[in-house]
Design a protein around this motif. Structure first.
Motif, PDB file in Angstrom:
ATOM      1  N   SER A 186       0.806  -1.224   0.000  1.00  0.00           N
ATOM      2  CA  SER A 186       0.000   0.000   0.000  1.00  0.00           C
ATOM      3  C   SER A 186       0.837   1.271   0.000  1.00  0.00           C
ATOM      4  CB  SER A 186      -0.922   0.011   1.227  1.00  0.00           C
ATOM      5  OG  SER A 186      -1.813  -1.064   1.175  1.00  0.00           O
ATOM      6  N   LEU A 211      -1.543   9.470  -2.014  1.00  0.00           N
ATOM      7  CA  LEU A 211      -2.443  10.242  -1.147  1.00  0.00           C
ATOM      8  C   LEU A 211      -1.729  11.450  -0.552  1.00  0.00           C
ATOM      9  CD1 LEU A 211      -4.433   7.503   0.795  1.00  0.00           C
ATOM     10  CD2 LEU A 211      -5.376   9.234  -0.717  1.00  0.00           C
ATOM     11  N   ASP A 219     -12.094   1.196  -6.248  1.00  0.00           N
ATOM     12  CA  ASP A 219     -12.726   2.138  -5.330  1.00  0.00           C
ATOM     13  C   ASP A 219     -12.563   3.543  -5.881  1.00  0.00           C
ATOM     14  OD1 ASP A 219     -13.382   0.162  -3.415  1.00  0.00           O
ATOM     15  OD2 ASP A 219     -11.337   0.243  -2.619  1.00  0.00           O
ATOM     16  N   ALA A 239     -11.486   7.394  -5.828  1.00  0.00           N
ATOM     17  CA  ALA A 239     -10.321   8.065  -5.261  1.00  0.00           C
ATOM     18  C   ALA A 239     -10.750   8.988  -4.127  1.00  0.00           C
ATOM     19  CB  ALA A 239      -9.612   8.881  -6.337  1.00  0.00           C
ATOM     20  N   PRO A 240     -10.093   8.906  -2.959  1.00  0.00           N
ATOM     21  CA  PRO A 240     -10.465   9.734  -1.828  1.00  0.00           C
ATOM     22  C   PRO A 240     -10.038  11.181  -2.007  1.00  0.00           C
ATOM     23  CG  PRO A 240      -8.538   8.430  -1.298  1.00  0.00           C
ATOM     24  CD  PRO A 240      -8.985   7.998  -2.661  1.00  0.00           C
ATOM     25  N   GLU A 241     -10.742  12.070  -1.319  1.00  0.00           N
ATOM     26  CA  GLU A 241     -10.412  13.497  -1.385  1.00  0.00           C
ATOM     27  C   GLU A 241      -9.498  13.933  -0.251  1.00  0.00           C
ATOM     28  OE1 GLU A 241     -14.019  15.725  -1.631  1.00  0.00           O
ATOM     29  OE2 GLU A 241     -14.708  14.664  -3.395  1.00  0.00           O
ATOM     30  N   ALA A 289      -6.802  12.426   3.081  1.00  0.00           N
ATOM     31  CA  ALA A 289      -6.076  11.289   3.646  1.00  0.00           C
ATOM     32  C   ALA A 289      -6.343  11.231   5.143  1.00  0.00           C
ATOM     33  CB  ALA A 289      -4.587  11.434   3.364  1.00  0.00           C
ATOM     34  N   VAL A 301     -11.108   7.750   6.656  1.00  0.00           N
ATOM     35  CA  VAL A 301     -11.849   7.022   5.630  1.00  0.00           C
ATOM     36  C   VAL A 301     -10.940   6.351   4.593  1.00  0.00           C
ATOM     37  CG1 VAL A 301     -13.576   7.211   3.797  1.00  0.00           C
ATOM     38  CG2 VAL A 301     -13.952   8.326   5.985  1.00  0.00           C
ATOM     39  N   PRO A 302     -10.050   7.007   3.908  1.00  0.00           N
ATOM     40  CA  PRO A 302      -9.310   6.241   2.904  1.00  0.00           C
ATOM     41  C   PRO A 302      -8.219   5.343   3.495  1.00  0.00           C
ATOM     42  CG  PRO A 302      -8.649   8.510   2.836  1.00  0.00           C
ATOM     43  CD  PRO A 302      -9.783   8.419   3.811  1.00  0.00           C
ATOM     44  N   ILE A 303      -7.617   5.757   4.612  1.00  0.00           N
ATOM     45  CA  ILE A 303      -6.507   4.966   5.145  1.00  0.00           C
ATOM     46  C   ILE A 303      -7.026   3.849   6.047  1.00  0.00           C
ATOM     47  CG2 ILE A 303      -4.384   5.001   6.513  1.00  0.00           C
ATOM     48  CD1 ILE A 303      -3.971   6.492   3.960  1.00  0.00           C
ATOM     49  N   LEU A 351      -8.455   0.918   3.238  1.00  0.00           N
ATOM     50  CA  LEU A 351      -7.090   0.472   2.974  1.00  0.00           C
ATOM     51  C   LEU A 351      -6.593  -0.527   4.026  1.00  0.00           C
ATOM     52  CD1 LEU A 351      -4.939   0.943   0.825  1.00  0.00           C
ATOM     53  CD2 LEU A 351      -3.951   2.685   2.286  1.00  0.00           C
TER      54      LEU A 351
END
Length: 190
Positions: free
Chosen positions: A24, A31, A96, A98-100, A102, A105-107, A111
């Motif tokens: 990752s 990110l 998924d 792409a997150p806005e 970091a 939620v995204p990590i 993830l």
């Protein structure tokens, strides 16, 4: 409490393969470039809470929907199989948005504590004691925290080829785990 070194080691390695923190690193680096600082402490703590809650409440949720643990383990084995194929072949099967930011939620989710990790937790719960799995979770999240804090150094040290090799090796390990989980749980009700 029934602490067993072999169970702790196995659950740690299984979760390490599924979480795939080294694989990752390219995602985390991207990110950081897009949104700046990654909140390592917050992401690690949130992932811990999600994993522990699912470890204890996941079986209840399954019963609520009329499902059994062996069936979930087989489904988890199939998910792990496809995740391992992604790692080994370098293809992307799960997509998924792409997150806005970091943040958690995204990590932390998806993830670190995504579908593969949560499925794995319930799947290995069939074979290992909960206290040994919790130690495996903690050991993994200590490593996750260290990696999140030192992503740039690790990226420079391993390089692109090193990261690709690590990802493929853990993909093969994950594939083997998926086959074992499937084999162990598929014929339980037959």
């Amino acid at each position: 409490m029934d602490f067993k070194f072999v169970e702790i080691l196995n659950s740690t390695l299984i979760l390490f393969s599924v979480i795939d923190i080294f694989g990752s690193i390219p995602i985390i680096v991207d990110l950081r470039k897009k949104v700046g600082h990654v909140q390592s402490e917050k992401a690690t703590l949130a992932a811990f809470i999600i994993m522990i809650l699912f470890l204890f409440l996941g079986e209840f949720l399954l019963k609520l929907f009329g499902l059994d643990l062996a069936s979930f383990a087989v489904a988890g084995a199939l998910i792990l199989f496809f995740l391992s194929l992604e790692m080994i072949l370098g293809v992307r099967l799960f997509k998924d948005a792409a997150p806005e930011t970091a943040s958690i939620v995204p990590i932390a989710f998806p993830l670190l504590a995504g579908a593969g990790t949560l499925t794995t937790l319930l799947s290995i719960r069939v074979e290992y004691k909960i206290e040994n799995i919790i130690i495996g979770i903690v050991l993994n999240l200590i490593l996750v925290y260290i990696v999140l804090k030192n992503t740039h150094r690790i990226e420079r040290f391993l390089g692109k080829n090193g990261l690709a090799i690590v990802r493929k090796v853990f993909g093969i390990i994950l594939l083997t785990i998926a086959v074992k989980l499937f084999k162990t749980n598929f014929f339980i009700d037959i």
